[in-house]
Design an enzyme around this catalytic site. Structure first.
Site, PDB file in Angstrom:
ATOM      1  CD1 TRP A 322      -3.033   1.397   0.813  1.00 34.40           C
ATOM      2  CD2 TRP A 322      -1.469   2.439   2.008  1.00 34.40           C
ATOM      3  NE1 TRP A 322      -3.510   2.652   1.125  1.00 34.40           N
ATOM      4  CE2 TRP A 322      -2.573   3.316   1.861  1.00 34.40           C
ATOM      5  CE3 TRP A 322      -0.370   2.891   2.731  1.00 34.40           C
ATOM      6  CZ2 TRP A 322      -2.600   4.613   2.403  1.00 34.40           C
ATOM      7  CZ3 TRP A 322      -0.380   4.168   3.269  1.00 34.40           C
ATOM      8  CH2 TRP A 322      -1.497   5.016   3.090  1.00 34.40           C
ATOM      9  CG  HIS A 323       3.319   2.354   3.327  1.00 29.02           C
ATOM     10  ND1 HIS A 323       2.616   1.390   4.005  1.00 29.02           N
ATOM     11  CD2 HIS A 323       3.338   3.447   4.134  1.00 29.02           C
ATOM     12  CE1 HIS A 323       2.230   1.869   5.172  1.00 29.02           C
ATOM     13  NE2 HIS A 323       2.653   3.111   5.291  1.00 29.02           N
ATOM     14  N   GLY A 324       3.794   1.713  -1.279  1.00 29.43           N
ATOM     15  CA  GLY A 324       4.469   2.047  -2.525  1.00 29.43           C
ATOM     16  C   GLY A 324       4.605   0.848  -3.433  1.00 29.43           C
ATOM     17  CG  PHE A 474       2.728   6.556   0.461  1.00 27.65           C
ATOM     18  CD1 PHE A 474       3.034   6.878   1.768  1.00 27.65           C
ATOM     19  CD2 PHE A 474       3.744   6.164  -0.369  1.00 27.65           C
ATOM     20  CE1 PHE A 474       4.345   6.809   2.235  1.00 27.65           C
ATOM     21  CE2 PHE A 474       5.057   6.090   0.092  1.00 27.65           C
ATOM     22  CZ  PHE A 474       5.345   6.416   1.385  1.00 27.65           C
TER      23      PHE A 474
END
Lengths: 474, 362
Positions: A322-324, A474
């Protein structure tokens, strides 16, 4: 429009003044207009995406509530979720998965050249996508009623203080506040301003100054000494915390000015005695989202030990992703998942930690976080491994450090470390009391001295060029 | 709510009154005190060589100089600091109107100034830097020249406009007076110069130089060319370190974090300017100043700076199309330039700038 920009400094007072002047029934309209204007200041075209996601989720929730047949309700939920995730996937993950597939196929001698997309990642897409999905799931579960007022719902999704980098709000908390009649409350507004000032201190003094050194080190790793690497690793730990929590404070403070209470997103995370505790204190809106919509549906901890461990790993790997869109983020998430699995196996969380035991636990978790952040920040896993492998190589004394390696802003580092210490003292005090309320209870002279001191600290210590918030990517 | 607004205003005043006052009275970049510039222009126009004052408003200097220029130049040089130092020798009278970090809008502004003073030369050389097209033709770096760029833009687009009717915008002055970064510079100057810093303009005296030899101070010649100071020449080790620092920060002078695509509208406006000049019989030459070798290699490797390479190709195409000679090139290797030919990570040594200019591809 960044929070730390002149345009926001003009935008917010205008919205604030008009908001408290207009009758309650028009406030959602004003907030919606302001929120879309705020979003379009980043890139006007991407308003189509957030509007599309809003429309799909709005009608999906109504259908879900309307249909009595369970199977149909499930289909609508799945279909609407796929649509929302597809948009996120297209903009954020297509190139990542496509490139990864190419690498995998190449290893078995299959040569594939899929098209790559050259699209800009819409700001905040990860945040508002999760917010719409949690709304739909909550309606499906019967936890909340489907909203019938499109305008108020759209305002809930696009509420500008939390639109681009959270907190990811729950329907139960934010939507009723948007609908409710509010009167201006002096204490709430003053608290909001204090929180914003504190957020700006963390962002501009700690995070932006740390970024100068961290960026320089990470861009030329092979020219750094072990001390440079160690310093950059430590500074990044504070940079990411102060950048993100600073943003959250400004967002929550802004919302307070408008009489809205957003959820707390950080609670002194670096004073955690376990990673489980850390995730109860770091990016709380995201960790609770993953707990409620992924971890618990997978079975949570109410299953076999092996299954529990798998659930933890899956949750944290997805959280990393999700963060990257990069394996470094997945690796980072994996480290957090693995350490928690180990914590469970050895019963780390079963004993109450006090005194020296707690201090040592906090230090251990802090070190683990530092190491994990290396993967979060590095461009590649190789770079991360290089840093970790060389952290204790070629160490020098502080005096030698000042005369070696990357010759950038070494004096600025001490400024950052002092400011970071202030942040940690604040966090430590926050464990037992609300520091801002404590300041508010002091005499007029003391309060205003503190306010002026904080503002002038920011003015004197912020770097000439400030950067945008990390979590915007993000 | 009234109490809240009142207290907020009081806090704002407590912060901004000292900021605005110190910014105005210390004024490290002489934005609010024009004496330095006016006096410098007078001395230069009288044929003196002067020691270059620090932080001078270069746009205002051009306005003041051209208002009282005592000759009609045959050749005018336009561009950034990449052209300021070039020791050209050419037929007739030369005027170097180079200004630090010039954008397209500044090219427009200088031509607008020449047009408004009726001193359009026979020949114009424009040093084109890749950052020039990051802003529009009416948005130069030197805000004092804004009205001249707007005037010139109207002219090239056949929109009749009188210079007197164009209002001068002082927004940049307003922005700087409340700017915290300007406040930091003001406080730094206060710390260095103590009481003297508060004498508006008085802390900088314009010294007239005896000669054009490289010395302790940078100099400006009557024809506008600059002579660097001795300390602006850095040794190779320092050059490498400087370049590395900027590459490491991924922010390059004026280019910031780079760009990938050529800004087509601005490129079109550049063509319009060239067309305007050539149809009026001005002999136009374009110069592409070479970048420091490791910086240029960085541009080739980092996608975010691919726009730099694209700009060069676009300019060369324009040169071919409009029959305008394109001198030099951003790639130092093409012009046989190495690290030792640079005085700092951004500038060739003056004599090497001339060599770079004299190179024409093919």
């Amino acid at each position: 429009m960044n929070f730390n920009s002149l345009s926001y400094a003009i935008f917010l007072p205008i919205v604030f003044m008009i908001y408290w002047r207009v009758p309650h029934r028009f406030r959602w309209g004003l907030l919606l207009l302001a929120s879309y204007y705020f979003y379009m200041s980043w890139n006007p075209q991407y308003i189509v995406l957030i509007l599309g996601t809003t429309i799909v989720s709005f009608f999906a929730a109504i259908f879900i509530e309307k249909y009595k047949e369970q199977r149909m309700r499930k289909y609508v939920l799945i279909l609407a979720s796929i649509v929302c995730i597809a948009v996120l996937f297209f903009f954020k993950y297509y190139n990542f998965f496509s490139n990864s597939l190419v690498i995998v196929l190449k290893s078995i001698a299959i040569d594939l050249h899929p098209a790559t997309l050259d699209v800009l990642l819409p700001v905040g897409i990860s945040f508002y996508t999760f917010q719409t999905m949690s709304y739909m799931v909550d309606v499906y579960r019967g936890d909340v009623k489907a909203e019938r007022h499109f305008g108020e719902y759209a305002t809930f999704i696009s509420f500008f203080p939390q639109l681009v980098a959270g907190p990811i709000e729950r329907t139960r908390n934010l939507l009723p506040q948007i609908k409710s009649v509010k009167n201006f409350n002096y204490e709430e507004a003053a608290y909001g301003l204090r929180l914003m000032a504190w957020g700006f201190f963390k962002k501009l003094v700690v995070a932006d100054n740390a970024a100068i050194y961290v960026d320089a080190v990470y861009a030329s790793l092979d020219k750094c000494t072990g001390f440079d690497l160690l310093t950059a690793v430590l500074l990044f730990t504070f940079q990411i915390y102060c950048d993100f929590s600073g943003y959250s404070d400004i967002a929550i403070g802004t919302a307070r000015l408008l009489g809205i209470k957003l959820m707390t997103n950080f609670k002194s995370p670096y004073l955690s005695a376990s990673l489980k505790e850390f995730w109860g204190r770091w990016h709380i809106s995201l960790s609770t989202w993953f707990r409620d919509y992924l971890y618990i549906p997978l079975g949570g901890s109410r299953c076999s030990r092996f299954r529990h461990s798998m659930n933890l790993m899956i949750t944290f790997l997805v959280s990393g992703l999700w963060h990257g869109a990069s394996w470094t983020f997945v690796f980072w998430g994996g480290i957090h998942g693995l350490v928690q699995v180990i914590e469970n196996q050895i019963g780390w969380n079963r004993t109450n930690k006090n005194g020296l035991n707690r201090v040592l636990s906090i230090l251990s978790i802090f070190i683990i976080c530092n190491i994990a952040w290396v993967f979060f920040r590095a461009e590649t896993i190789n770079d991360a491994m290089f840093i970790i492998g060389n952290l204790v190589m070629d160490l020098r004394t502080p005096a030698q450090f000042l005369d070696s390696g990357i010759d950038l802003h070494k004096n600025g580092i001490f400024k950052v470390l002092i400011a970071a210490t202030i942040v940690m003292v604040y966090d430590w005090k926050s464990l037992k009391m609300d520091v801002l309320e404590y300041i508010a209870s002091r005499t007029l002279v003391v309060r205003w001295c503190i306010y002026v001191l904080v503002v002038y600290c920011i003015i004197f210590m912020m770097p000439v060029e400030t950067s945008s918030f990390i979590y915007f990517q993000f | 709510m009234r109490k809240f607004i009142l207290k907020s205003i009081i806090m704002l005043l407590m912060v901004y009154i000292p900021v605005i006052s110190i910014n105005y009275f210390v004024d490290p970049a002489n934005i609010y005190h024009d004496d330095i510039v006016v006096n410098s222009a007078k001395l230069l126009n009288a044929g003196n060589i002067i020691e270059s004052p620090k932080n001078m408003d270069e746009g205002l200097l051009q306005v003041c100089r051209m208002q009282e220029l005592n000759y009609n130049p045959d050749t005018v040089i336009i561009g950034s600091s990449h052209v300021m130092y070039i020791p050209f020798e050419c037929d007739g009278m030369l005027y170097n109107a180079g200004m630090s970090g010039s954008y397209l809008g500044d090219y427009y502004a200088i031509v607008g100034l020449l047009e408004s003073k009726n001193i359009m030369p026979k020949r114009i050389m424009i040093g084109v830097d890749p950052w020039a097209f990051m802003r529009s033709a009416d948005d130069g770096r030197h805000s004092r020249l804004d009205k001249y760029s707007r005037f010139m833009l109207d002219l090239v687009k056949d929109r009749h406009s009188e210079l007197e009717d164009i209002e001068e915008s002082d927004m940049s002055k307003l922005k700087e007076i409340v700017s915290f970064s300007y406040f930091q510079s003001s406080v730094a100057r206060l710390r260095n110069m103590k009481g003297d810093a508060l004498q508006a303009g008085g802390h900088i005296r314009i010294a007239v130089a005896d000669n054009a030899v490289i010395g302790e101070a940078a100099k400006i010649l009557p024809d506008g060319r600059r002579i660097p100071s001795a300390k602006e020449y850095h040794d190779i080790e320092t050059l490498q370190k400087e370049a590395l620092q900027y590459i490491a920060s991924k922010r390059i002078y004026q280019l910031e974090t780079g760009f990938r695509d050529v800004q087509q509208d601005n490129l079109k406006d550049f063509k319009r300017l060239l067309k305007y000049l050539t149809t009026r019989g001005v002999d136009v030459h374009i110069y592409l100043p070479a970048w420091y070798p490791s910086v240029y290699e960085y541009f080739k490797d980092d996608d975010n700076f691919s726009g730099v390479l694209k700009i060069e190709e676009a300019i060369r195409e324009i040169g071919n199309e409009m029959n305008i000679p394109v001198h030099g090139g951003y790639d130092p290797k093409e012009c046989n330039l190495t690290e030792k030919d640079y005085m700092d990570w951004l500038h060739l040594k003056p004599e090497k700038m001339l060599e770079n200019y004299n190179y024409i591809r093919g």
